[in-house]
Motif scaffolding. Structure first.
Motif, PDB file in Angstrom:
ATOM      1  N   PHE A  93     -29.322 -36.980  13.781  1.00  0.00           N
ATOM      2  CA  PHE A  93     -29.859 -38.228  14.319  1.00  0.00           C
ATOM      3  C   PHE A  93     -29.998 -39.357  13.296  1.00  0.00           C
ATOM      4  CE2 PHE A  93     -31.366 -34.819  17.109  1.00  0.00           C
ATOM      5  CZ  PHE A  93     -30.759 -35.228  18.275  1.00  0.00           C
ATOM      6  N   ASN A  94     -29.984 -39.015  12.011  1.00  0.00           N
ATOM      7  CA  ASN A  94     -30.097 -40.035  10.968  1.00  0.00           C
ATOM      8  C   ASN A  94     -28.836 -40.125  10.114  1.00  0.00           C
ATOM      9  OD1 ASN A  94     -32.756 -40.638  11.776  1.00  0.00           O
ATOM     10  ND2 ASN A  94     -33.549 -38.957  10.539  1.00  0.00           N
ATOM     11  N   ASN A  95     -27.845 -39.318  10.458  1.00  0.00           N
ATOM     12  CA  ASN A  95     -26.558 -39.288   9.755  1.00  0.00           C
ATOM     13  C   ASN A  95     -26.723 -39.063   8.251  1.00  0.00           C
ATOM     14  OD1 ASN A  95     -23.756 -39.226   9.853  1.00  0.00           O
ATOM     15  ND2 ASN A  95     -23.571 -41.405   9.401  1.00  0.00           N
ATOM     16  N   GLN A  96     -27.723 -38.246   7.885  1.00  0.00           N
ATOM     17  CA  GLN A  96     -27.947 -37.914   6.478  1.00  0.00           C
ATOM     18  C   GLN A  96     -27.157 -36.651   6.139  1.00  0.00           C
ATOM     19  OE1 GLN A  96     -32.132 -37.529   5.695  1.00  0.00           O
ATOM     20  NE2 GLN A  96     -32.550 -39.672   6.127  1.00  0.00           N
ATOM     21  N   PRO A  97     -26.240 -36.736   5.191  1.00  0.00           N
ATOM     22  CA  PRO A  97     -25.437 -35.564   4.836  1.00  0.00           C
ATOM     23  C   PRO A  97     -26.298 -34.439   4.251  1.00  0.00           C
ATOM     24  CG  PRO A  97     -24.673 -37.545   3.682  1.00  0.00           C
ATOM     25  CD  PRO A  97     -25.914 -37.908   4.430  1.00  0.00           C
ATOM     26  N   LEU A  98     -25.839 -33.226   4.429  1.00  0.00           N
ATOM     27  CA  LEU A  98     -26.548 -32.080   3.886  1.00  0.00           C
ATOM     28  C   LEU A  98     -26.425 -32.031   2.362  1.00  0.00           C
ATOM     29  CD1 LEU A  98     -25.518 -29.238   6.361  1.00  0.00           C
ATOM     30  CD2 LEU A  98     -27.706 -30.396   6.215  1.00  0.00           C
ATOM     31  N   HIS A  99     -25.281 -32.466   1.851  1.00  0.00           N
ATOM     32  CA  HIS A  99     -24.970 -32.350   0.423  1.00  0.00           C
ATOM     33  C   HIS A  99     -25.201 -30.910  -0.002  1.00  0.00           C
ATOM     34  CE1 HIS A  99     -24.156 -36.557   0.043  1.00  0.00           C
ATOM     35  NE2 HIS A  99     -25.369 -36.886   0.462  1.00  0.00           N
ATOM     36  N   ASP A 100     -25.932 -30.724  -1.075  1.00  0.00           N
ATOM     37  CA  ASP A 100     -26.175 -29.366  -1.572  1.00  0.00           C
ATOM     38  C   ASP A 100     -27.447 -28.761  -0.994  1.00  0.00           C
ATOM     39  OD1 ASP A 100     -23.880 -29.461  -3.120  1.00  0.00           O
ATOM     40  OD2 ASP A 100     -24.949 -30.281  -4.848  1.00  0.00           O
ATOM     41  N   GLN A 101     -28.180 -29.487  -0.153  1.00  0.00           N
ATOM     42  CA  GLN A 101     -29.428 -28.979   0.413  1.00  0.00           C
ATOM     43  C   GLN A 101     -29.188 -27.873   1.428  1.00  0.00           C
ATOM     44  OE1 GLN A 101     -31.590 -32.184   2.186  1.00  0.00           O
ATOM     45  NE2 GLN A 101     -31.237 -33.544   0.469  1.00  0.00           N
ATOM     46  N   GLY A 102     -28.056 -27.928   2.110  1.00  0.00           N
ATOM     47  CA  GLY A 102     -27.786 -26.957   3.156  1.00  0.00           C
ATOM     48  C   GLY A 102     -27.546 -25.559   2.635  1.00  0.00           C
ATOM     49  N   TYR A 103     -26.962 -25.452   1.446  1.00  0.00           N
ATOM     50  CA  TYR A 103     -26.633 -24.128   0.916  1.00  0.00           C
ATOM     51  C   TYR A 103     -27.881 -23.285   0.633  1.00  0.00           C
ATOM     52  CZ  TYR A 103     -24.681 -20.405  -1.888  1.00  0.00           C
ATOM     53  OH  TYR A 103     -24.351 -19.173  -2.376  1.00  0.00           O
ATOM     54  N   PRO A 104     -28.889 -23.809  -0.108  1.00  0.00           N
ATOM     55  CA  PRO A 104     -30.094 -22.994  -0.322  1.00  0.00           C
ATOM     56  C   PRO A 104     -30.776 -22.605   0.992  1.00  0.00           C
ATOM     57  CG  PRO A 104     -30.089 -24.857  -1.816  1.00  0.00           C
ATOM     58  CD  PRO A 104     -28.952 -25.068  -0.850  1.00  0.00           C
ATOM     59  N   ALA A 105     -30.776 -23.502   1.962  1.00  0.00           N
ATOM     60  CA  ALA A 105     -31.394 -23.181   3.255  1.00  0.00           C
ATOM     61  C   ALA A 105     -30.609 -22.085   3.967  1.00  0.00           C
ATOM     62  CB  ALA A 105     -31.470 -24.431   4.127  1.00  0.00           C
ATOM     63  N   LEU A 106     -29.282 -22.125   3.855  1.00  0.00           N
ATOM     64  CA  LEU A 106     -28.451 -21.090   4.472  1.00  0.00           C
ATOM     65  C   LEU A 106     -28.677 -19.744   3.794  1.00  0.00           C
ATOM     66  CD1 LEU A 106     -26.325 -20.384   6.583  1.00  0.00           C
ATOM     67  CD2 LEU A 106     -24.572 -21.067   4.921  1.00  0.00           C
ATOM     68  N   VAL A 107     -28.806 -19.753   2.486  1.00  0.00           N
ATOM     69  CA  VAL A 107     -29.098 -18.509   1.755  1.00  0.00           C
ATOM     70  C   VAL A 107     -30.469 -17.971   2.170  1.00  0.00           C
ATOM     71  CG1 VAL A 107     -29.576 -17.528  -0.535  1.00  0.00           C
ATOM     72  CG2 VAL A 107     -27.598 -19.017  -0.203  1.00  0.00           C
ATOM     73  N   GLY A 108     -31.463 -18.854   2.236  1.00  0.00           N
ATOM     74  CA  GLY A 108     -32.798 -18.436   2.662  1.00  0.00           C
ATOM     75  C   GLY A 108     -32.790 -17.871   4.069  1.00  0.00           C
ATOM     76  N   CYS A 109     -32.060 -18.511   4.953  1.00  0.00           N
ATOM     77  CA  CYS A 109     -31.937 -18.047   6.337  1.00  0.00           C
ATOM     78  C   CYS A 109     -31.301 -16.664   6.379  1.00  0.00           C
ATOM     79  CB  CYS A 109     -31.109 -19.052   7.138  1.00  0.00           C
ATOM     80  SG  CYS A 109     -30.878 -18.605   8.865  1.00  0.00           S
ATOM     81  N   SER A 110     -30.231 -16.504   5.630  1.00  0.00           N
ATOM     82  CA  SER A 110     -29.536 -15.208   5.600  1.00  0.00           C
ATOM     83  C   SER A 110     -30.431 -14.106   5.060  1.00  0.00           C
ATOM     84  CB  SER A 110     -28.264 -15.317   4.750  1.00  0.00           C
ATOM     85  OG  SER A 110     -27.370 -16.237   5.323  1.00  0.00           O
ATOM     86  N   LEU A 111     -31.230 -14.431   4.049  1.00  0.00           N
ATOM     87  CA  LEU A 111     -32.152 -13.436   3.490  1.00  0.00           C
ATOM     88  C   LEU A 111     -33.231 -13.030   4.487  1.00  0.00           C
ATOM     89  CD1 LEU A 111     -32.565 -14.722  -0.174  1.00  0.00           C
ATOM     90  CD2 LEU A 111     -31.496 -12.586   0.568  1.00  0.00           C
ATOM     91  N   VAL A 112     -33.734 -13.992   5.239  1.00  0.00           N
ATOM     92  CA  VAL A 112     -34.743 -13.673   6.251  1.00  0.00           C
ATOM     93  C   VAL A 112     -34.125 -12.780   7.331  1.00  0.00           C
ATOM     94  CG1 VAL A 112     -36.206 -14.634   8.078  1.00  0.00           C
ATOM     95  CG2 VAL A 112     -36.171 -15.695   5.824  1.00  0.00           C
ATOM     96  N   LEU A 113     -32.918 -13.092   7.759  1.00  0.00           N
ATOM     97  CA  LEU A 113     -32.246 -12.264   8.764  1.00  0.00           C
ATOM     98  C   LEU A 113     -31.990 -10.865   8.235  1.00  0.00           C
ATOM     99  CD1 LEU A 113     -29.679 -14.805  10.263  1.00  0.00           C
ATOM    100  CD2 LEU A 113     -31.888 -14.103  11.214  1.00  0.00           C
ATOM    101  N   TRP A 114     -31.553 -10.777   6.985  1.00  0.00           N
ATOM    102  CA  TRP A 114     -31.321  -9.468   6.371  1.00  0.00           C
ATOM    103  C   TRP A 114     -32.642  -8.688   6.295  1.00  0.00           C
ATOM    104  CZ3 TRP A 114     -33.363  -7.068   2.112  1.00  0.00           C
ATOM    105  CH2 TRP A 114     -32.761  -5.868   1.735  1.00  0.00           C
ATOM    106  N   SER A 115     -33.716  -9.350   5.905  1.00  0.00           N
ATOM    107  CA  SER A 115     -35.021  -8.684   5.787  1.00  0.00           C
ATOM    108  C   SER A 115     -35.493  -8.141   7.136  1.00  0.00           C
ATOM    109  CB  SER A 115     -36.061  -9.654   5.216  1.00  0.00           C
ATOM    110  OG  SER A 115     -35.716 -10.030   3.917  1.00  0.00           O
ATOM    111  N   ALA A 116     -35.279  -8.899   8.187  1.00  0.00           N
ATOM    112  CA  ALA A 116     -35.658  -8.433   9.533  1.00  0.00           C
ATOM    113  C   ALA A 116     -34.856  -7.186   9.895  1.00  0.00           C
ATOM    114  CB  ALA A 116     -35.461  -9.529  10.557  1.00  0.00           C
ATOM    115  N   GLY A 117     -33.572  -7.198   9.595  1.00  0.00           N
ATOM    116  CA  GLY A 117     -32.742  -6.027   9.872  1.00  0.00           C
ATOM    117  C   GLY A 117     -33.136  -4.846   8.989  1.00  0.00           C
TER     118      GLY A 117
END
Length: 121
Positions: A93-117
């Motif tokens: 909605f604000n057309n702000q690029p992810l740049h390098d911010q998306g990668y740490p969030a994706l890693v964190g997300c993946s770790l949470v999913l792995w931890s749940a499993g």
């Protein structure tokens, strides 16, 4: 703030921040964190069911440490999901690029999913 994702896969328009290759991966991981039938929800239900079976009518000593782990994992999930939600919103909605911010969030997300499993294993 809306909770969800713009379906960028089907939109035909001028280039936007949502065209970043990491955007779709981040949005898909976010969906797995929030869906009751996603990887997080399914892993937690399986783990909780297994942990409940370790107790008895007289004692839940084996379940209590699991419950503490589950509460911690839920708090981490909430923090990661909040970060991702803000990043997706700003890209959508604000057309702000992810740049390098998306990668740490994706890693964190993946770790949470792995931890749940892992809790379910």
């Amino acid at each position: 703030m809306p909770d969800g994702q713009v379906l960028t896969e089907v939109l035909a328009r001028a280039p936007r921040a949502t065209d970043d290759p990491g955007f779709l991966a981040l949005a898909q991981c976010y969906k797995q964190l929030n869906s009751s039938v996603g990887l997080f929800g399914t892993g937690v239900i399986k783990a909780d069911t297994a942990a409940l079976a370790t107790g008895s009518a007289a004692s839940d000593q084996r379940y209590q440490p699991f419950e503490t782990q589950l509460q911690h994992l839920g708090a981490v999930r909430d923090q990661v999901a909040g970060t991702i939600k803000n990043q997706l919103f700003n890209a959508e909605f604000n057309n702000q690029p992810l740049h390098d911010q998306g990668y740490p969030a994706l890693v964190g997300c993946s770790l949470v999913l792995w931890s749940a499993g892992h809790l379910a294993a």
